[in-house]
Scaffold this motif. Structure first.
Motif, PDB file in Angstrom:
ATOM      1  N   MET A 183       0.867  -1.178  -0.002  1.00 48.67           N
ATOM      2  CA  MET A 183       0.147  -0.097   0.013  1.00 48.67           C
ATOM      3  C   MET A 183       0.829   1.261  -0.068  1.00 48.67           C
ATOM      4  N   THR A 235       0.473   6.945   3.023  1.00 46.47           N
ATOM      5  CA  THR A 235      -0.498   8.363   3.174  1.00 46.47           C
ATOM      6  C   THR A 235       0.261   9.358   3.568  1.00 46.47           C
ATOM      7  N   SER A 248       3.247   1.927   5.538  1.00 47.52           N
ATOM      8  CA  SER A 248       2.518   3.083   5.170  1.00 47.52           C
ATOM      9  C   SER A 248       2.229   3.931   6.347  1.00 47.52           C
ATOM     10  N   ASP A 252      -0.924   4.891   7.135  1.00 46.14           N
ATOM     11  CA  ASP A 252      -2.110   4.174   7.365  1.00 46.14           C
ATOM     12  C   ASP A 252      -2.247   3.131   8.313  1.00 46.14           C
ATOM     13  N   GLN A 253      -0.995   1.992   7.889  1.00 50.39           N
ATOM     14  CA  GLN A 253      -0.637   1.028   8.769  1.00 50.39           C
ATOM     15  C   GLN A 253       0.007   1.341  10.151  1.00 50.39           C
ATOM     16  N   GLN A 310      -3.889  11.712   4.826  1.00 52.90           N
ATOM     17  CA  GLN A 310      -5.031  10.878   4.141  1.00 52.90           C
ATOM     18  C   GLN A 310      -5.063   9.600   5.196  1.00 52.90           C
ATOM     19  N   ASN A 368      -8.342   8.076   5.502  1.00 52.33           N
ATOM     20  CA  ASN A 368      -9.502   7.481   5.426  1.00 52.33           C
ATOM     21  C   ASN A 368      -9.063   6.209   4.894  1.00 52.33           C
ATOM     22  N   GLN A 369      -8.032   5.604   5.176  1.00 55.65           N
ATOM     23  CA  GLN A 369      -7.583   4.261   4.706  1.00 55.65           C
ATOM     24  C   GLN A 369      -7.956   3.243   5.734  1.00 55.65           C
ATOM     25  N   GLY A 409      -7.712  12.796   6.095  1.00 53.09           N
ATOM     26  CA  GLY A 409      -7.777  11.531   5.342  1.00 53.09           C
ATOM     27  C   GLY A 409      -8.021  11.911   3.915  1.00 53.09           C
TER      28      GLY A 409
END
Length: 481
Positions: free
Chosen positions: A1, A4, A165, A167-168, A192, A194-195, A442
């Motif tokens: 991924m 973000t 990422s 996100d993670q 970002q 909204n992952q 996000g």
């Protein structure tokens, strides 16, 4: 991924990292030059364009009623988790006040720093638990000085934060904070978010009863995580109770802002080289308002330990600061203020604009009875639409009630409160027993490079304003007095 993007929420910020995936910013009221030097100097003087009455001070102490608030609650027994970039826990404001500093990055050195890359997190943390001690200037007092602050760094200036990422990394960090006992999570970042990893972790935290607080954007919009369902979205105002020019305004923030708090011309600290100088930064931004709300909620919760997080939030939205005054239209009516002054307050409705339910007033929340409020999160939208993240069912673990339900789960609750001047002191039995603008957007991808900005905006969900929500009658929303 793909990674973000996280970005600062400051209005005029200095870039302190070269990576495009994460930029570190320091917001000041002065235009800052772009720099790649990690020890870049912070602006240490106040702008001459401000009138004397608006020169940066620590004005929010009296505006929010710190002394009165702390008679009844200081955050003791409440764990607040803060997620940010490197912090300097050894400055006078934080010495001995940070219970733990963690990072999930294999490179543990990303958690702390002693240069300008740590300015943002250090100041944000000081607003929660600051000692009031300083070096070379006035130190910052925390709004919840006895809260347990656990700090989590997500890395600094790497294209792939923690070799993952964002996100993670953010999702795993939220999970860790909950595991470590956090009752409130404060996030003053933007990117970002909204992952999937982060959204799922956010839903788990909310389901566990954790309050999550995040800042609205300092460029007029609201992005993740402030835009996320169930998260308290915070905007920022000046000492006159007016929205900052760079705060989220009007239709762009309709239904997306939940509460406003101090965040303009705040006298904070900054690293000058490797030396921390208290009072060296004229700071503004939602990043400052966010910890004041998170910490203020901790202070209130410490007085009402038997209340649920949802009830604490119900008290917040039903107890905004208000007073009688002259509106921008020249008529008498209720206008937003930092404290509740008077009696017979009108029913509280979300404004649909940059104030949300109003200006955060933790001192007067102490005079409410939490038992009168339902155990319902007032900022959680009852919707499973794919533009609402996390969905209501993700948060509650239940099927959506009814059909086509999109109304906000806000209980009416009474809005009256005892006048701050004549209020009785809260009893223990009554409760069971306030430079560095950042944000997590996000829906925003922002790449900051030396000399240019490339931006792609993809709007995610917008909090829907229920039909019954309308502007407070006669209120100027801070623009009249």
């Amino acid at each position: 991924m793909s990674p973000t993007t996280a970005r600062p929420t400051g209005r005029r910020h200095r870039v302190l990292a070269t990576a495009v995936a994460l930029t570190l910013g320091l917001g000041t009221t002065l235009a800052s030059t772009l720099s790649h030097a990690p020890a870049a100097q912070a602006a240490a003087h106040t702008p001459s364009v401000l009138p004397a009455a608006d020169q940066p001070t620590q004005w929010w102490y009296s505006a929010m009623g710190y002394d009165e608030l702390h008679k009844y609650g200081t955050g003791k027994g409440i764990t607040v988790a803060m997620i940010d970039v490197p912090i300097d826990p050894n400055v006078p404001e934080l010495k001995g006040k940070v219970a733990s500093v963690k990072t999930l990055c294999s490179d543990q050195s990303v958690a702390t720093a002693r240069d300008a890359s740590a300015d943002h997190a250090t100041n944000v943390a000081s607003l929660i638990v600051g000692t009031g001690r300083g070096n070379g200037g006035p130190g910052v007092r925390g709004i919840a000085p006895d809260a347990t602050l656990r700090y989590y760094a997500i890395g600094k200036g790497a294209n792939d934060i923690c070799n993952n990422s964002v996100d993670q990394t953010m999702g795993q960090t939220v999970d860790q904070a909950v595991k470590d006992g956090a009752k409130i999570i404060s996030i003053s970042l933007s990117g970002q978010f909204n992952q999937p990893f982060f959204i799922e972790a956010l839903a788990r935290a909310e389901r566990a009863g954790v309050i999550v607080v995040a800042g609205a954007d300092d460029e007029g919009g609201v992005y993740y995580p402030a835009l996320a369902n169930g998260v308290v979205s915070v905007n920022f105002v000046d000492r006159h109770g007016k929205l900052d020019p760079d705060a989220a305004h009007g239709t762009q923030s309709a239904g997306e802002v939940d509460i406003a708090a101090p965040g303009t011309n705040m006298l904070m600290g900054a690293h000058q080289g490797a030396r921390w100088v208290s009072g060296a930064c004229t700071c503004s931004g939602s990043s400052l308002a966010t910890p004041l709300v998170a910490g203020g909620l901790a202070a209130v919760w410490s007085h009402f330990p038997q209340a649920t997080g949802n009830q604490i939030l119900q008290m917040m939205v039903n107890t905004p600061g208000m007073k009688q005054g002259t509106t921008s239209h020249g008529t008498r009516g209720w206008v937003y203020d930092f404290r509740r002054v008077g009696s017979g307050f009108p029913a509280v409705k979300q404004s649909g604009g940059g104030f949300g339910w109003g200006i955060f007033d933790p001192a007067d929340m102490m005079y409410r009875q939490y038992q009168q409020f339902p155990d319902v999160n007032p900022v959680l939208e009852v919707s499973n639409a794919d533009t609402v993240l996390p969905t209501w069912s993700q948060v509650t673990g239940k099927p959506l009630p009814g059909q086509g339900a999109t109304a906000t789960a806000t209980a009416t609750g009474t809005a009256s409160a005892t006048s701050s001047g004549a209020a009785k002191a809260p009893s223990a039995t009554a409760g069971g027993g306030s430079s560095l603008p950042w944000l997590l957007g996000g829906v925003v991808i922002l790449l900051v490079v030396a000399g240019g900005v490339a931006m792609v905006v993809v709007r995610g969900r917008s909090r829907q304003v229920p039909a019954e929500e309308k502007t407070l009658e006669g209120s100027s929303h801070g623009s009249g007095i």
